[in-house]
Scaffold this active site. Structure first.
Site, PDB file in Angstrom:
ATOM      1  N   LYS A 223       3.043   0.375   0.060  1.00 16.19           N
ATOM      2  CA  LYS A 223       2.213  -0.646  -0.610  1.00 16.19           C
ATOM      3  C   LYS A 223       2.200  -0.481  -2.119  1.00 16.19           C
ATOM      4  O   LYS A 223       1.135  -0.442  -2.746  1.00 16.19           O
ATOM      5  CB  LYS A 223       0.793  -0.623  -0.059  1.00 16.19           C
TER       6      LYS A 223
HETATM    7  O1  LIG Z   1       1.054  -2.976   5.416  1.00 21.17           O
HETATM    8  C1  LIG Z   1       0.539  -2.556   6.460  1.00 21.17           C
HETATM    9  O2  LIG Z   1       1.204  -2.021   7.327  1.00 21.17           O
HETATM   10  C2  LIG Z   1      -0.885  -2.839   6.709  1.00 21.17           C
HETATM   11  C3  LIG Z   1      -1.355  -4.048   6.228  1.00 21.17           C
HETATM   12  C4  LIG Z   1      -2.589  -4.534   6.670  1.00 21.17           C
HETATM   13  O3  LIG Z   1      -2.985  -5.650   6.370  1.00 21.17           O
HETATM   14  N1  LIG Z   1      -3.330  -3.751   7.492  1.00 21.17           N
HETATM   15  C5  LIG Z   1      -2.911  -2.522   7.927  1.00 21.17           C
HETATM   16  O4  LIG Z   1      -3.634  -1.898   8.726  1.00 21.17           O
HETATM   17  N2  LIG Z   1      -1.715  -2.013   7.486  1.00 21.17           N
HETATM   18  C6  LIG Z   1      -1.277  -0.653   7.863  1.00 21.17           C
HETATM   19  O5  LIG Z   1      -0.973  -0.655   9.244  1.00 21.17           O
HETATM   20  C7  LIG Z   1      -1.399   0.561   9.872  1.00 21.17           C
HETATM   21  C8  LIG Z   1      -2.404   0.199  10.945  1.00 21.17           C
HETATM   22  O6  LIG Z   1      -2.769   1.340  11.654  1.00 21.17           O
HETATM   23  P1  LIG Z   1      -3.652   1.279  12.999  1.00 21.17           P
HETATM   24  O7  LIG Z   1      -4.898   0.569  12.636  1.00 21.17           O
HETATM   25  O8  LIG Z   1      -3.854   2.720  13.327  1.00 21.17           O
HETATM   26  O9  LIG Z   1      -2.833   0.559  14.033  1.00 21.17           O
HETATM   27  C9  LIG Z   1      -1.953   1.436   8.758  1.00 21.17           C
HETATM   28  O10 LIG Z   1      -0.907   2.292   8.314  1.00 21.17           O
HETATM   29  C10 LIG Z   1      -2.318   0.463   7.664  1.00 21.17           C
HETATM   30  O11 LIG Z   1      -2.196   1.040   6.380  1.00 21.17           O
END
Ligand SMILES: O=C(O)c1cc(=O)[nH]c(=O)n1[C@@H]1O[C@H](COP(=O)(O)O)[C@@H](O)[C@H]1O
Length: 275
Positions: A98
């Site tokens: 990011k």
């Molecule tokens: O860019 C991303 O992957 C991301 C964008 C977003 O809007 N929301 C989001 O949760 N993420 C990333 O996606 C992953 C979600 O993780 P979980 O919630 O454990 O499934 C994390 O690494 C967040 O940083």
């Protein structure tokens, strides 16, 4: 491997192994649950177990850079090895870094994450457009040159994103819609280079009808989104939606078999749900 276009590699991987993108997010609580030390050594074992479980089963793996960065250079060394092993095994890697900055600084980040000679060289990287979409121009150009992808945050999965992303810009569009529209224009030149990040946790309220490209959709599992939500939210553009789950799958560890089963079950559920 990387001489084929990003678009070809992505589409081939998804048609062979489905749309699921599994995250490697070594949260301290997960290290503890897996009975691993909170150290770079713990990270290394965590990442190795993930690699063993996911390679050959899922198309895309997304290491969350923050959890490696937390251990400084030793954490970065683990990340370098993880990215390299995954890519050599034919698994696509999206580095979830990011990054966002003025164009010239962004270009230095792009060198780190998508330049082929870089130790962190990945297939794609997540970036923030909130210093202006055009601050990403050099990054996108570098991605095109090296057959890599860039995933641009549009409408994120977290509740706090709404105030900024749904604000109305001077031309009446939402800020998030203006990001989508800029990606539409960019992808007319190089299909799929600019991917979008659109969370699966709520109706995004975006017009995606002109958009051709991949959509990374985090929020499955730990953040509450389900496959049925995905099917509904992305009803008009399911083809290249790449749903992401990190903790929802990682909770099955540390058993490699259990991790693999959790990932393949979710992968198959997604393919059935988005068919
Ligand atoms: O860019 C991303 O992957 C991301 C964008 C977003 O809007 N929301 C989001 O949760 N993420 C990333 O996606 C992953 C979600 O993780 P979980 O919630 O454990 O499934 C994390 O690494 C967040 O940083």
């Amino acid at each position: 491997m990387s001489h084929r276009s990003w678009s070809d590699r992505l589409r081939a991987a998804v048609s062979a192994r489905g749309r699921l993108c599994v995250g490697i997010d070594p949260h301290p609580a997960l290290l503890e649950a897996w009975e691993l030390p909170r150290s770079a050594d713990g990270l290394e074992v965590f990442a190795e177990l993930c690699v063993e479980a996911f390679v050959g089963e899922v198309a895309i793996v997304k290491p969350q850079v923050a959890f490696f960065e937390a251990y400084g250079s030793a954490g970065y060394a683990v990340l370098e090895r993880t990215v390299s092993v995954l890519r050599h095994a034919g698994t696509l890697v999206i580095a979830d870094a990011k990054r966002g900055d003025i164009g010239t600084t962004m270009d230095a980040y792009a060198q780190a994450w998508i330049e082929p000679e870089s130790p962190l060289s990945s297939d794609a990287v997540t970036v923030s457009p909130y210093l202006g979409f055009d601050s990403l121009n050099e990054t996108v150009e570098r991605a095109v040159r090296h057959h890599r992808g860039v995933f641009v945050l549009a409408r994120t999965s977290n509740a706090e994103g709404a105030t900024l992303q749904q604000a109305t810009a001077s031309d009446g569009r939402s800020v998030a819609q203006s990001i989508v529209d800029a990606a539409v224009v960019r992808n007319r030149v190089d299909r799929d280079t600019v991917g979008l990040v659109v969370g699966a946790t709520r109706d995004h309220g975006l017009d995606l009808s002109d958009y051709v490209g991949p959509i990374l959709a985090p929020g499955l599992g730990a953040q509450g989104a389900t496959v049925a939500d995905l099917a509904d939210i992305f009803r008009d553009c399911r083809e290249l939606v790449l749903p992401n789950s990190s903790r929802g799958v990682l909770a099955a560890g540390p058993s490699v078999t259990a991790l693999r089963d959790a990932a393949t079950r979710l992968r198959d559920e997604i393919e059935a749900g988005l068919a």
